[in-house]
Design a protein around this motif. Structure first.
Motif, PDB file in Angstrom:
ATOM      1  N   THR A   1       0.826  -1.212   0.000  1.00 44.79           N
ATOM      2  CA  THR A   1       0.000   0.000   0.000  1.00 44.79           C
ATOM      3  C   THR A   1       0.853   1.252   0.000  1.00 44.79           C
ATOM      4  OG1 THR A   1      -0.032  -0.034   2.401  1.00 44.79           O
ATOM      5  CG2 THR A   1      -1.871  -1.115   1.258  1.00 44.79           C
ATOM      6  N   GLN A   2       2.106   1.087  -0.280  1.00 41.61           N
ATOM      7  CA  GLN A   2       2.935   2.289  -0.230  1.00 41.61           C
ATOM      8  C   GLN A   2       3.979   2.279  -1.347  1.00 41.61           C
ATOM      9  OE1 GLN A   2       4.618   2.202   3.680  1.00 41.61           O
ATOM     10  NE2 GLN A   2       5.825   0.362   3.339  1.00 41.61           N
ATOM     11  N   ILE A   3       4.397   3.478  -1.632  1.00 42.58           N
ATOM     12  CA  ILE A   3       5.435   3.666  -2.640  1.00 42.58           C
ATOM     13  C   ILE A   3       6.743   3.887  -1.888  1.00 42.58           C
ATOM     14  CG2 ILE A   3       6.243   5.098  -4.544  1.00 42.58           C
ATOM     15  CD1 ILE A   3       3.627   3.541  -5.104  1.00 42.58           C
ATOM     16  N   VAL A   4       7.759   3.149  -2.307  1.00 44.50           N
ATOM     17  CA  VAL A   4       9.051   3.280  -1.653  1.00 44.50           C
ATOM     18  C   VAL A   4      10.019   3.981  -2.610  1.00 44.50           C
ATOM     19  CG1 VAL A   4      11.007   2.075  -0.602  1.00 44.50           C
ATOM     20  CG2 VAL A   4       8.681   1.182  -0.345  1.00 44.50           C
ATOM     21  N   CYS A   5      10.586   5.058  -2.110  1.00 42.53           N
ATOM     22  CA  CYS A   5      11.588   5.787  -2.899  1.00 42.53           C
ATOM     23  C   CYS A   5      12.915   5.733  -2.137  1.00 42.53           C
ATOM     24  CB  CYS A   5      11.185   7.254  -3.063  1.00 42.53           C
ATOM     25  SG  CYS A   5       9.582   7.479  -3.801  1.00 42.53           S
ATOM     26  N   GLU A   6      13.953   5.239  -2.787  1.00 45.46           N
ATOM     27  CA  GLU A   6      15.254   5.160  -2.132  1.00 45.46           C
ATOM     28  C   GLU A   6      16.235   6.095  -2.844  1.00 45.46           C
ATOM     29  OE1 GLU A   6      15.131   0.517  -0.609  1.00 45.46           O
ATOM     30  OE2 GLU A   6      16.252   1.060  -2.412  1.00 45.46           O
ATOM     31  N   PHE A   7      16.903   6.914  -2.114  1.00 35.30           N
ATOM     32  CA  PHE A   7      17.939   7.782  -2.656  1.00 35.30           C
ATOM     33  C   PHE A   7      19.269   7.301  -2.078  1.00 35.30           C
ATOM     34  CE2 PHE A   7      15.474  11.156  -4.650  1.00 35.30           C
ATOM     35  CZ  PHE A   7      14.197  10.887  -4.196  1.00 35.30           C
ATOM     36  N   ILE A   8      20.052   6.671  -2.963  1.00 34.36           N
ATOM     37  CA  ILE A   8      21.254   5.987  -2.494  1.00 34.36           C
ATOM     38  C   ILE A   8      22.470   6.669  -3.099  1.00 34.36           C
ATOM     39  CG2 ILE A   8      22.476   3.763  -2.383  1.00 34.36           C
ATOM     40  CD1 ILE A   8      19.650   2.535  -3.075  1.00 34.36           C
ATOM     41  N   ASP A   9      23.416   6.991  -2.263  1.00 33.45           N
ATOM     42  CA  ASP A   9      24.669   7.533  -2.811  1.00 33.45           C
ATOM     43  C   ASP A   9      25.829   6.713  -2.248  1.00 33.45           C
ATOM     44  OD1 ASP A   9      25.996   8.749  -0.398  1.00 33.45           O
ATOM     45  OD2 ASP A   9      24.170   9.985  -0.352  1.00 33.45           O
ATOM     46  N   ASP A  10      26.951   6.867  -2.921  1.00 31.70           N
ATOM     47  CA  ASP A  10      28.153   6.169  -2.429  1.00 31.70           C
ATOM     48  C   ASP A  10      29.126   7.163  -1.792  1.00 31.70           C
ATOM     49  OD1 ASP A  10      28.868   7.525  -4.659  1.00 31.70           O
ATOM     50  OD2 ASP A  10      29.983   5.868  -5.605  1.00 31.70           O
ATOM     51  N   GLY A  11      28.514   8.147  -1.198  1.00 33.65           N
ATOM     52  CA  GLY A  11      29.343   9.171  -0.528  1.00 33.65           C
ATOM     53  C   GLY A  11      29.928   8.676   0.798  1.00 33.65           C
ATOM     54  N   PRO A  12      30.333   9.620   1.620  1.00 32.14           N
ATOM     55  CA  PRO A  12      31.039   9.265   2.874  1.00 32.14           C
ATOM     56  C   PRO A  12      30.130   8.658   3.946  1.00 32.14           C
ATOM     57  CG  PRO A  12      30.669  11.620   2.775  1.00 32.14           C
ATOM     58  CD  PRO A  12      30.188  11.087   1.473  1.00 32.14           C
ATOM     59  N   GLY A  13      28.852   8.756   3.765  1.00 30.07           N
ATOM     60  CA  GLY A  13      27.965   8.202   4.803  1.00 30.07           C
ATOM     61  C   GLY A  13      27.822   9.146   5.993  1.00 30.07           C
ATOM     62  N   ILE A  14      26.954   8.738   6.913  1.00 33.78           N
ATOM     63  CA  ILE A  14      26.721   9.565   8.116  1.00 33.78           C
ATOM     64  C   ILE A  14      27.189   8.761   9.329  1.00 33.78           C
ATOM     65  CG2 ILE A  14      24.970  10.749   9.512  1.00 33.78           C
ATOM     66  CD1 ILE A  14      23.229  10.786   6.960  1.00 33.78           C
ATOM     67  N   PRO A  15      27.998   9.368  10.172  1.00 31.82           N
ATOM     68  CA  PRO A  15      28.435   8.633  11.379  1.00 31.82           C
ATOM     69  C   PRO A  15      27.237   8.158  12.174  1.00 31.82           C
ATOM     70  CG  PRO A  15      29.668  10.676  11.139  1.00 31.82           C
ATOM     71  CD  PRO A  15      28.581  10.705  10.098  1.00 31.82           C
ATOM     72  N   LEU A  16      27.404   6.982  12.748  1.00 36.72           N
ATOM     73  CA  LEU A  16      26.298   6.334  13.448  1.00 36.72           C
ATOM     74  C   LEU A  16      25.740   7.215  14.574  1.00 36.72           C
ATOM     75  CD1 LEU A  16      24.629   3.731  13.736  1.00 36.72           C
ATOM     76  CD2 LEU A  16      26.352   2.901  15.346  1.00 36.72           C
ATOM     77  N   GLU A  17      26.675   7.923  15.267  1.00 35.29           N
ATOM     78  CA  GLU A  17      26.250   8.676  16.442  1.00 35.29           C
ATOM     79  C   GLU A  17      25.382   9.882  16.097  1.00 35.29           C
ATOM     80  OE1 GLU A  17      29.306   8.004  15.641  1.00 35.29           O
ATOM     81  OE2 GLU A  17      30.568   9.784  15.493  1.00 35.29           O
TER      82      GLU A  17
END
Lengths: 289, 1178
Positions: free
Chosen positions: B1102-1118
């Protein structure tokens, strides 16, 4: 110049009261020598005894006069002699209102001080003095180690007074301002009681230390052995003398001549021996000279 | 009668009678002669013994005198030692060491202290004098190291060289000691430690010349000295090693001998068991020096290893007395005459008879005459014999009557003769003692020395004297003084000994009593410190002792010459009259003794109270007082005490008069003898009325029986208080607490009762009780000392659930009452030191439930002991409400914070929305402004393209023509050259491309403008519309192309998704944020290769999933959890607002009820996932 001014003022003041004062002839005409005194140490005991009391009694007898003791206070002793209020001010003396003259001669172990010299005429010195600082066993002050140099010793004493409460009495030879006690960092404590009660007040905890003349200090050492401690000197050598009105030179001369005879025949030394046997231990030269 | 007469009487007739007569006379003469000789011998020996007794008495007196002086000197030494100790313990001496320890300098102060010590020495010597000499010849205060701190050296004829420190170090513990100075003079050395004897800080050393002691103690009442060099009468003082002449040194050669032997005197007498005198400290030795007539008396100084010895020629003190017995003289002279007569007679007779024998015949007639004469002579002799017998009888009677025991022993010590006194003493008879020895006579074991004494007498051949205690048959002891003298026959043969014993028991006992009395008197005098005076009333002469003078600050010498006027002058004028009156009364015999308390002037001028007592000891025959003796006692202290006592009495009287408690004094019968004003005021009786009452009258009549028993118990001191109330005159019952003490009132036994009016206390107690019991707060009374609970109120029991017996006597700790003991410890400390106010803590009930309490407390005195009164208010409900309020407050605060946060977020979004709206409006404006010229440019461009196609066609025609003409030469080739130069062919070929490319540009501009219009808010109505997310993403990618086209590649992975209801402009804003963020993150890596942004869409349920994926540096977990927070950014300041993702989150989650998450896979890069419901519109 200042001294001249004050003396001039004094003379003017005294001459303004000729009927009340008087030199030797006036006193002889009156037939009575009025001895002004403050009970102090062994100079005057207030009961007719004391070194100066006996000295004055002898002097009166020598002059063929009746002796009368007039008790006064340290504050009033000079005004009672001069007939004018006096106050020591910055090493000089200020004269105030006229008061009645109550006596002819002051003898009660009065130290010859510069400001007093501006007000009264002193006889030949009759007794040596020096001001010592005394403390108690309970206080933390401890005696200095003498250097052999008096000035250096005085400096040593004043150097250890930071924060120390020191008892003295204004207008006397142990006047705290006279010895610049406040400038040492000490806490001056003005004593309101009797001059003779300075040492008891010290023992009673009124202050950490007290200024006392050597005669008083010797008495204190004898009365409270082991309880009072001499820290060291705070003054150069001083002298005590008999005080006269400046306008009574004949009385002064008569006394000086009389005193000289007593010294020659040893009578005065016997009197001193009677009341201050210990003084020879410290100032033997004074009496032999 | 001449020889011729005798010869003439001889006759022949008489020859026969002559020898018979002669024989009869000879028979009579011999026993008479023997008897007379015996009597004479007895009397001579008795006289000799008497002389010996006199000698011994004389010797005894000398020895006693010496002993007395030894005692005085010993006491004097003891006093000096005490003087030195007092000096050492004095404050002045100790002050020196104190000041030194405190480092007081020599120049300033210490010298004065040092001289104080010296003057102290001088004062001691001035106040206590030894005659006209100083008490000590010298005094020195030494430090422990031997430094002389203060010294006083007296100069006089008795000066002693001061002992050096090194010489006295060994004597510090031997003091006092006899020493010798460099000039060979003896002195006493005293030393005593200053301070703690075990750790002294110094030593007091004093010395005193022995000459001074001798001068003062020995110069009086002793012989003036010997006239001859060989005479000896000297006194020595010494120890075992050192001896000195104290008095009258003899000639040098004798002095050397005496000094050489002096030490042996004391040793001999100490070592010897033979003591000539009963007093154990007195010794006498005879023949000590070469001269046998020398006697040495040695006396020990009590308590000292010192000895006083007097050596004297015996003749100097014991003089021979002439025969003194008158009877003896008469008898002796008679006996001599008789003997002489008999001797002459016998001699003459013998010779005459010899002649008569030869001439008997011729002398008969003369013999008759001779016989007659002889008859007369015989008669005379018989008379003489009778007289002699009478004399003998008298002598025997005299001997028998003598109180002394007289006996005669033979050489075997067997008794031969004794007198009656002896018989009585031994309870025997004269006949019974003959040939018996001592044990049998005395019927008791006797000391062996009895027989030794006899042997000594026989051996020595001289009179010897002994003193022994003899046990009698009745077990009593008798002291016998016995003198035994050898008895010789005329021919010199030793016949035995004559002994005379005297019972000295009573005398001895008297001596002992006398000695004890003397010692007691001495002790009393010393203890009472009394001055003595002896007044010769007629002459006025007054004799005083040293203490008499000391009492008034003088020395005895200062008063010489002294008389009664001396005393009278010193008496206070006001006391003279009283003293005179008392003296007159005593002289008149009206008082047994004189006693007067009077004041005497002290040397220093003040008055000394003296108790002057005395008694006339000698009266004249006519009753006139001659001599009076008495004492002076310094009662100044007692007078001072009396004065203080009077003041104290006044104080107590004032106390009694002013005290609020009722005070009664009763006699032992319970009669009131005193009542104070408080009692009179409260009970309504006057003082006189009280005196008429008994103490039981003050109690209610119903309680008098009980009161009577209580009073009896109090009188017996069995109890000290009475709880019964008193009844006033008006009948008012006054509760009191009565305490009673026994005592004395006006010298009689009495009871003191103090009644404390308890009316106020009882009212206060009742009020307290009511307050305590009914107080709604918990109240506890506990002992301040033991902390145990003494009392609690009902509320306490109700609230805490305890029973009273479970609580009383226990402490709070034992009951485990306090849940916060550390808080209570502080509170208890506060309570013990001051008071406690509003201390909150929690209390544990019996069932364990905790309640909140607020404590206050005070220390109160109850029943004579301290108690803590603690009050606790139950504030549990209050505390609960307070806790709830606090929770509510906390919740409210949280809600306010949340709300504030929401408002802040909304405000942020509104700002962004405003901003975006402004941007949208700007974009719409720009798009609109661009769109119009673009429209006509595009239109014109299409027209221009058509026109250009036509023109190119024309140009081609022209060129063909020109080319043809030129080939024909019609025209020159310049036009062709110009065509070549400008590469006209290329231009013409390129123009279509340029147009095509321009067309695409215009198309793109239109697309952009359309996207801008679509992105802007121009079209936004805030309504949900059906929209294709893929298209929206594509539009966004187009718009953001400049952000990523140089650094990133875009991978479009669009799935087949249906349109959904949404607000497209908001979602495109989200897409834009995500794409720009990814591009920005990749760009920030400054990587050489291209980054990759993958946009993937798909349809899931029942939903539309949109994923925006990059191969950048990422976000620190904290910080991943914070990326959606407003204003949170990792970009440099100025590069980002931190609102992008926050707004995006709001758009997705809040506006579209979708989900918006982020994660960073381990392989790197960032993945934002948006999930939107297909039907998002609510």
């Amino acid at each position: 110049m200042k001294r001249f001014t004050t003396t001039l003022l004094l003379c003017i003041t005294l001459h303004a009261l000729p009927g009340l004062a008087g030199d030797l002839n006036d006193i002889k005409a009156r037939g009575e020598l009025r001895h002004l005194g403050v009970p102090y140490a062994n100079f005057i005991d207030g009961r007719g005894g004391g070194l100066d009391a006996e000295l004055m009694q002898l002097f009166a007898a020598h002059l063929g006069l009746t002796y009368r003791y007039v008790e006064t206070t340290w504050t009033d002793v000079i005004p009672d002699l001069l007939g004018v209020q006096v106050a020591a001010e910055n090493g000089g003396v200020l004269f105030g209102d006229a008061v009645p003259i109550k006596g002819d001669i002051v003898a009660n172990g009065m130290t010859i001080l510069p400001w007093r010299r501006q007000a009264v005429a002193y006889s030949t010195p009759t007794f040596p003095n020096q001001i010592w600082l005394l403390t108690t066993r309970a206080a933390k002050l401890r005696p200095i180690v003498p250097s052999g140099n008096l000035a250096e010793d005085i400096g040593k004493v004043k150097k250890i007074l930071q924060g120390v409460t020191v008892l003295g009495k204004k207008g006397t030879c142990v006047d705290l301002s006279l010895h610049r006690i406040a400038e040492t960092g000490a806490v001056p404590v003005e004593f309101s009681g009797n001059f003779n009660e300075l040492a008891p007040a010290l023992l009673d905890g009124a202050a950490n230390a007290v200024l006392l003349g050597v005669p008083d200090a010797l008495i204190a050492l004898e009365k409270w052995p082991g309880q009072v401690i001499v820290v060291g000197p705070v003054s150069e050598m001083q002298s005590m003398g008999v005080a006269f009105r400046p306008d009574a030179p004949e009385l002064l001369s008569a006394f000086n001549a009389f005193y000289k005879t007593l010294l020659h025949d040893g009578s005065y030394q016997k009197l001193v021996e009677k009341y201050y046997p210990a003084v020879y231990d410290h100032f033997s030269d004074f009496f032999t000279q | 009668m001449t020889r011729a007469d005798l010869a003439g009487h001889h006759s022949p007739e008489g020859q026969g009678q002559g020898p018979l007569f002669f024989r009869s006379r000879k028979w009579f003469a011999l026993p008479a002669t023997l008897l007379l000789a015996g009597i004479l011998g007895f009397l001579v020996s008795n006289n000799y013994l008497s002389q010996k007794k006199i000698e011994n008495n004389t010797l005894s007196r000398v020895l006693t005198s010496l002993s007395g002086r030894a005692n005085i000197i010993a006491y004097f030494i003891l006093e000096r030692q005490n003087d030195l100790r007092e000096l050492a313990a004095g404050s002045v001496v100790n002050a020196y060491f104190t000041n030194k320890e405190l480092r007081m300098s020599e120049t300033y102060g210490l010298q004065a202290t040092r001289n104080l010590v010296k003057r102290h020495f001088q004062n001691l010597n001035d106040s206590l004098r030894l005659g006209n000499q100083s008490l000590f010849s010298g005094l020195v205060l030494y430090s422990v190291s031997g430094e002389s701190i203060a010294a006083l050296q007296q100069t006089s004829s008795f000066s002693i060289d001061p002992p050096a420190w090194q010489d006295i170090q060994d004597s510090l513990s031997l003091s006092p000691e006899i020493r010798r100075d460099s000039r060979n003079r003896g002195y006493l050395l005293f030393t005593t430690p200053v301070g703690n004897p075990h750790r002294p800080v110094g030593y007091m050393v004093g010395w005193l010349a022995l000459d001074a002691i001798a001068d003062y103690f020995l110069k009086q009442n002793l012989p003036a000295g010997s006239a001859q060099p060989e005479d000896i009468d000297t006194i020595l003082l010494g120890s075992d090693e050192q001896w000195f002449f104290l008095h009258q040194p003899p000639a040098p050669h004798l002095a050397e001998k005496i000094l050489a032997q002096a030490g042996s005197f004391s040793r001999q007498t100490r070592d010897s068991d033979t003591r000539d005198f009963s007093n154990a400290q007195l010794y006498m030795t005879e023949n000590v020096i070469d001269d046998k007539s020398t006697v040495a008396f040695t006396v020990n100084l009590p308590g000292r290893k010192m000895w006083l010895t007097r050596i004297v020629k015996r003749d100097a003190i014991v003089t021979s007395h002439p025969l003194y017995h008158p009877l003896l003289l008469v008898l002796l002279s008679s006996t001599v005459l008789v003997f002489f007569f008999l001797a002459v007679q016998f001699n003459t007779k013998a010779r005459i008879l010899a002649v008569k024998l030869s001439e008997t015949s011729q002398r008969r007639q003369e013999s008759e005459k001779m016989n007659a004469a002889l008859t007369i002579e015989v008669q005379q002799r018989q008379e003489m014999q009778t007289a002699l017998d009478a004399e003998k009888t008298r002598l025997q009677s005299l001997i028998a009557a003598m109180p002394d025991l007289i006996f005669f022993k033979d050489t075997q010590s067997n008794y031969q003769v004794c007198n009656k006194t002896f018989d009585d003493f031994c309870n025997t008879s004269s006949s019974a003692i003959v040939q018996k020895k001592d044990p049998k006579i005395l019927k008791k074991p006797v000391p062996e020395c009895f027989s030794e004494h006899d042997e000594n007498v026989f051996l020595e051949g001289k009179t010897m004297e002994y003193e022994h205690w003899v046990e009698m048959a009745n077990h009593s002891f008798v002291l016998l003084e016995t003198k035994k003298s050898p008895f010789y026959a005329p021919d010199g043969e030793l016949l035995g000994l004559i002994g005379v014993s005297r019972d000295r028991t009573k005398q001895k006992m008297l001596e002992i009593d006398l000695q004890e009395n003397r010692e007691r008197l001495h002790l009393v005098m010393k203890a009472t410190n009394m001055g003595l005076w002896d007044w010769n009333i007629p002459t006025g002469e007054l004799v005083i002792n040293e203490r008499w003078a000391n009492i008034i600050g003088h020395t005895k010498q200062e008063f010489y010459p002294i008389n009664i006027q001396t005393w009278y002058d010193a008496v206070h004028p006001e006391d003279k009259e009283l003293s005179q009156a008392l003296l007159t009364k005593h002289f008149a015999g009206e008082s047994a003794y004189y006693s007067c308390e009077l004041r005497m002037r002290h040397r220093k001028g003040h008055w000394v109270w003296v108790l002057d007592t005395g008694q006339v000891v000698d009266w004249s025959e006519d009753g006139t007082p001659l001599r009076m003796s008495g004492t002076h006692t310094d009662i100044s202290e007692r007078k001072s005490i009396e004065k203080r006592l009077r003041e104290s009495e006044m104080n107590f009287r004032s106390l009694f008069e002013t005290i609020g408690d009722m005070i009664f004094v009763t006699d032992s019968q319970g009669n009131i003898i005193y009542s104070n004003p408080a009692a009179q005021e409260k009970l309504g009786y006057s003082g006189e009325e009280f005196v008429k009452k008994q103490v039981v009258d003050l109690y209610a009549s119903a309680q008098r029986v009980e009161e009577h028993s209580l009073l009896s118990a109090m009188f017996k001191e069995e109890r000290q208080n009475c709880p019964l109330p008193l009844v006033s005159r008006k009948g008012e019952v006054i509760p009191v607490e009565t305490r009673v003490w026994p005592g004395n009132w006006d010298g009689a036994e009495a009871l003191f009762g103090v009644c404390k009016d308890l009316t106020a206390e009882q009212e206060a107690k009742q009020r307290f009780e009511l307050l305590f019991r009914n107080n709604p707060a918990l109240m506890v009374l506990s002992s301040a000392e033991t902390r145990t609970i003494v009392d609690i109120n009902n509320v306490f029991l109700q609230i805490l659930g305890f029973a009273s017996h479970e609580v009383i006597g226990k402490t709070a700790e034992e009951l485990n009452l306090f849940a916060e003991p550390e808080k209570i410890a502080v509170a208890q400390h506060l309570l013990a030191t001051d008071h406690l106010t509003n201390v909150e803590t929690r209390i544990r009930c019996k069932n364990g439930e905790l309640i909140d309490g607020m404590f206050s407390g005070e220390v109160i005195n109850s029943q004579g002991s301290k108690h803590f009164l603690t009050v606790m208010i139950n504030i549990t409900a209050l505390k609960n409400a307070e806790r709830q309020l606090r929770i509510a407050n906390e919740t409210l605060e949280q809600r306010v914070m949340d709300r504030t946060k929401t408002i802040e977020e909304m405000r942020g979004r509104m700002v962004i929305q405003d901003k975006m709206a402004a941007v949208g409006q700007l974009a719409a404006g720009v798009a609109h402004e661009i769109n119009n010229p673009i429209n006509f440019v595009t239109t014109n461009f299409a027209v221009l393209k058509d026109y250009l196609a036509d023109m190119i066609e024309m140009i081609d025609s022209y060129r063909l023509f020109i080319k043809t003409q030129c080939s024909t030469g019609t025209l020159n080739t310049s036009l062709l050259d110009q065509e070549n130069e400008i590469r006209l062919d290329y231009i013409i070929n390129d123009i279509p491309d340029l147009f095509e490319e321009s067309q695409r540009g215009f198309t793109r501009i239109e697309t952009i403008i359309r996207s801008m219009r679509g992105f802007s808010y121009v079209d936004r109505k805030g309504e949900f519309v059906s929209y294709d997310l893929n298209a929206g993403i594509e539009d966004t990618l187009i718009i953001t192309g400049n952000n990523y086209k140089y650094t990133c590649d875009i991978c479009r992975d669009f799935g087949s998704i249906p349109e959904i209801l949404c607000q497209p402009e908001l979602l495109k804003q989200v897409f834009l944020n995500l794409i720009v963020n990814s591009a920005s993150a990749i760009t920030s890596q400054k990587r050489e290769d291209q980054g990759l942004i993958t946009v993937r869409t798909r349809h899931e349920d029942t939903q539309i999933v949109c994923e925006f994926i990059d191969d950048g540096p990422g976000i620190p977990l904290e910080i991943q959890s914070r990326v959606f927070e407003p204003f949170f950014t990792t970009k440099q300041p100025g590069e980002g607002t931190g609102l992008g993702l926050s707004i995006s989150y709001d758009i997705i989650v809040e506006k579209h009820k979708g989900e918006f998450t982020v994660n960073c896979p381990a392989s790197g890069g960032t993945v934002f996932v948006i999930k939107l419901p297909v039907q998002a519109k609510a």
